[in-house]
Design an enzyme around this catalytic site. Structure first.
Site, mmCIF file in Angstrom:
data_model
loop_
_atom_site.group_PDB
_atom_site.id
_atom_site.type_symbol
_atom_site.label_atom_id
_atom_site.label_comp_id
_atom_site.label_asym_id
_atom_site.label_seq_id
_atom_site.Cartn_x
_atom_site.Cartn_y
_atom_site.Cartn_z
ATOM 1 N N GLN A 215 -148.490 17.628 16.294
ATOM 2 C CA GLN A 215 -148.122 19.033 16.480
ATOM 3 C C GLN A 215 -147.947 19.696 15.116
ATOM 4 O O GLN A 215 -147.413 19.085 14.205
ATOM 5 C CB GLN A 215 -146.778 19.117 17.217
ATOM 6 N N ARG A 227 -130.183 18.431 14.811
ATOM 7 C CA ARG A 227 -129.950 16.994 15.021
ATOM 8 C C ARG A 227 -128.728 16.546 14.219
ATOM 9 O O ARG A 227 -127.889 15.788 14.699
ATOM 10 C CB ARG A 227 -131.183 16.200 14.592
ATOM 11 N N ASP A 265 -142.820 12.688 27.243
ATOM 12 C CA ASP A 265 -143.751 13.611 26.603
ATOM 13 C C ASP A 265 -145.098 13.458 27.313
ATOM 14 O O ASP A 265 -145.410 12.395 27.848
ATOM 15 C CB ASP A 265 -143.899 13.308 25.102
ATOM 16 N N ALA A 292 -143.310 16.998 31.911
ATOM 17 C CA ALA A 292 -141.848 16.900 31.879
ATOM 18 C C ALA A 292 -141.219 17.277 33.216
ATOM 19 O O ALA A 292 -140.291 16.611 33.684
ATOM 20 C CB ALA A 292 -141.300 17.803 30.767
ATOM 21 N N ASP A 312 -136.135 20.054 24.536
ATOM 22 C CA ASP A 312 -136.649 20.800 23.378
ATOM 23 C C ASP A 312 -138.129 21.107 23.596
ATOM 24 O O ASP A 312 -139.003 20.508 22.986
ATOM 25 C CB ASP A 312 -136.442 19.960 22.104
ATOM 26 N N CYS A 352 -137.725 27.599 21.178
ATOM 27 C CA CYS A 352 -138.328 28.131 19.948
ATOM 28 C C CYS A 352 -139.119 29.401 20.238
ATOM 29 O O CYS A 352 -139.899 29.857 19.402
ATOM 30 C CB CYS A 352 -139.203 27.077 19.273
HETATM 31 N N1 SAH Z 1 -138.307 17.582 20.223
HETATM 32 C C1 SAH Z 1 -139.361 17.415 19.248
HETATM 33 C C2 SAH Z 1 -140.354 18.550 19.230
HETATM 34 C C3 SAH Z 1 -140.981 18.866 20.543
HETATM 35 S S1 SAH Z 1 -142.549 19.620 20.383
HETATM 36 C C4 SAH Z 1 -138.774 17.232 17.854
HETATM 37 O O1 SAH Z 1 -137.612 17.587 17.631
HETATM 38 O O2 SAH Z 1 -139.494 16.738 16.983
HETATM 39 C C5 SAH Z 1 -143.052 19.776 22.017
HETATM 40 C C6 SAH Z 1 -143.558 18.501 22.659
HETATM 41 O O3 SAH Z 1 -143.735 18.782 24.042
HETATM 42 C C7 SAH Z 1 -144.908 17.989 22.167
HETATM 43 O O4 SAH Z 1 -144.780 16.655 21.767
HETATM 44 C C8 SAH Z 1 -145.842 18.112 23.382
HETATM 45 O O5 SAH Z 1 -146.728 17.002 23.487
HETATM 46 C C9 SAH Z 1 -144.878 18.098 24.514
HETATM 47 N N2 SAH Z 1 -145.284 18.795 25.743
HETATM 48 C C10 SAH Z 1 -145.860 20.005 25.878
HETATM 49 N N3 SAH Z 1 -145.975 20.358 27.161
HETATM 50 C C11 SAH Z 1 -145.448 19.332 27.892
HETATM 51 C C12 SAH Z 1 -145.253 19.093 29.285
HETATM 52 N N4 SAH Z 1 -145.619 19.994 30.200
HETATM 53 N N5 SAH Z 1 -144.663 17.943 29.654
HETATM 54 C C13 SAH Z 1 -144.268 17.035 28.739
HETATM 55 N N6 SAH Z 1 -144.424 17.214 27.420
HETATM 56 C C14 SAH Z 1 -145.000 18.346 26.989
#
Ligand code: SAH
Length: 410
Positions: A215, A227, A265, A292, A312, A352
């Protein structure tokens, strides 16, 4: 005290010899108040047609009364027709201004951090509109979002080499925002060799993330401060669910606190990296690769409970028109999270999406809680890390929200 009359600061500094971009009457107010953007409808296109500018060309911006407002780069194809790059008339835009801005940006990060892992340049907030640079030790990953910065790519590389002296510079120019500027998407190595992954140190832990399939630039430095603030307050949680885990930034931190962690994820490479990151830091996690919403429904159906759930998600509201759908998604995901909490649990809820105000996120949490008969207390509030400064005149630069909530039964 010396009361000699002094000339205004840059009275005799000449304005650089650049084409003029003339604004319509009264349209200089936002820029004069500190904003960096000029929308196409604010330009006096009779006096200075936007079509006379090549994408990314520099201009001197002037009001209808010929007041010098600043230097900008122009993109005739974008709704944001110009972005201010400087207001000092004696300092024309170009390579040395970029070097100067980088030095100022680096000075802030060196004051904030003891190790070279941070966002070095945060676009408008560092007076380098359209440019993001994340630093992973001696690897720099840059993202250009505008034609104006694309034009300066050579100068940016030279400036980064001069100011930071990195081993590797990669342009990960693949963000969706580039379409608004009619820019192609590509990944390019400007210096050194393309690394397969980036390595980052955060709070004493080491993480890797794949670069090309990852990403953004590879890591979410914007969450580091949250965090750091929230994880110690979650130390008692025995079972933790990390939803939208990416490569395990939250998961590994929670696991290091002694929790049994489940990460959800939809990306297989992200979860593989999360498992490697856990192992590299002496812990383990359980990974669920699924959507998710579906995964959380399934956990609920199986009557699974967690002491803490972290949510998140990616931005559910990318454009204002997505707001109603996005708000519903935030409400649903938070409600699903609260359903999975044990009787006295903790919820970390983040967004975000700039288009979702902080009160709208707390409202989504509160409504979801009421629907389930839960009592919610907000224990801590967070925003983006300080290497993502907020430009006080540009609300879009304040985008990340994070809340640590305690959820009990009514
Ligand atoms: N929490 C992480 C950042 C999350 S970025 C950190 O702090 O580093 C968003 C993530 O959501 C990505 O890894 C992406 O693969 C995932 N994602 C996007 N849409 C999704 C969905 N519908 N179900 C599960 N994961 C998803």
């Amino acid at each position: 005290m010396n009361h000699e009359p002094v000339p205004p600061p840059d009275a005799d500094a000449r304005v650089a010899d650049l084409p003029v971009l003339r604004l319509k009457r009264h349209e200089e107010r936002r820029v004069a108040a500190g904003h960096l953007w000029i929308f196409s409808n604010e330009v006096d296109t009779t006096a200075t047609p936007l079509t006379s500018f090549a994408p990314g060309a520099y201009a001197a911006v002037r009001s209808d009364r010929d007041k010098f407002l600043g230097y900008a780069y122009v993109n005739p194809h974008s709704l944001i027709a110009a972005r201010i790059v400087g207001r000092d008339r004696g300092f024309a835009p170009g390579p040395s201004l970029i070097v100067h801005r980088l030095n100022v940006a680096l000075a802030l990060r060196e004051r904030l951090y003891t190790e070279p892992y941070y966002r070095l340049v945060h676009g408008e907030s560092d007076a380098l509109p359209g440019l993001v640079v994340d630093r992973y030790g001696d690897v720099l990953v840059a993202q250009i979002g505008t034609a104006g910065m694309e034009q300066q790519k050579g100068a940016i590389v030279a400036a980064l080499e001069k100011v930071v002296k990195p081993r590797v510079i990669v342009f990960k120019n693949d963000s969706g925002a580039r379409e608004l500027e009619q820019l192609e998407k590509y990944i390019e190595v400007a210096r050194g060799e393309l690394p397969e992954s980036i390595t980052v140190r955060e709070a004493g832990l080491t993480f890797s993330a794949p670069l090309a399939t990852g990403q953004k630039t590879g890591w979410f430095y914007d969450q580091a401060a949250n965090r750091r603030q929230f994880l110690p307050l979650m130390a008692g949680a025995k079972r933790v669910l990390d939803v939208f885990s990416y490569v395990g930034g939250w998961s590994v931190g929670a696991a290091r606190n002694g929790a049994a962690v489940t990460a959800i994820d939809s990306s297989a490479p992200a979860l593989e990296a999360a498992a490697r990151n856990a192992a590299a830091n002496g812990v383990a996690l359980e990974a669920i690769r699924d959507d998710a919403f579906d995964a959380m429904e399934a956990l609920h159906a199986a009557n699974e409970k967690f002491d803490a759930v972290i949510v998140d998600p990616p931005a559910f509201i990318k454009r204002r028109k997505d707001a109603p759908k996005g708000e519903a998604a935030y409400k649903r995901i938070n409600q699903l999270a609260m359903q999975l909490l044990a009787r006295d649990g903790l919820l970390v809820s983040c967004s975000c999406s700039y288009h979702l105000a902080p009160e709208q996120l707390t409202d989504a949490i509160q409504r979801g809680g009421r629907h389930l008969g839960r009592f919610v207390q907000i224990l801590a509030t967070g925003s983006q890390s300080p290497d993502h400064p907020v430009h006080p005149a540009i609300p879009e630069t304040r985008y990340l929200k994070a809340f640590l909530c305690r959820v009990t039964h009514d």
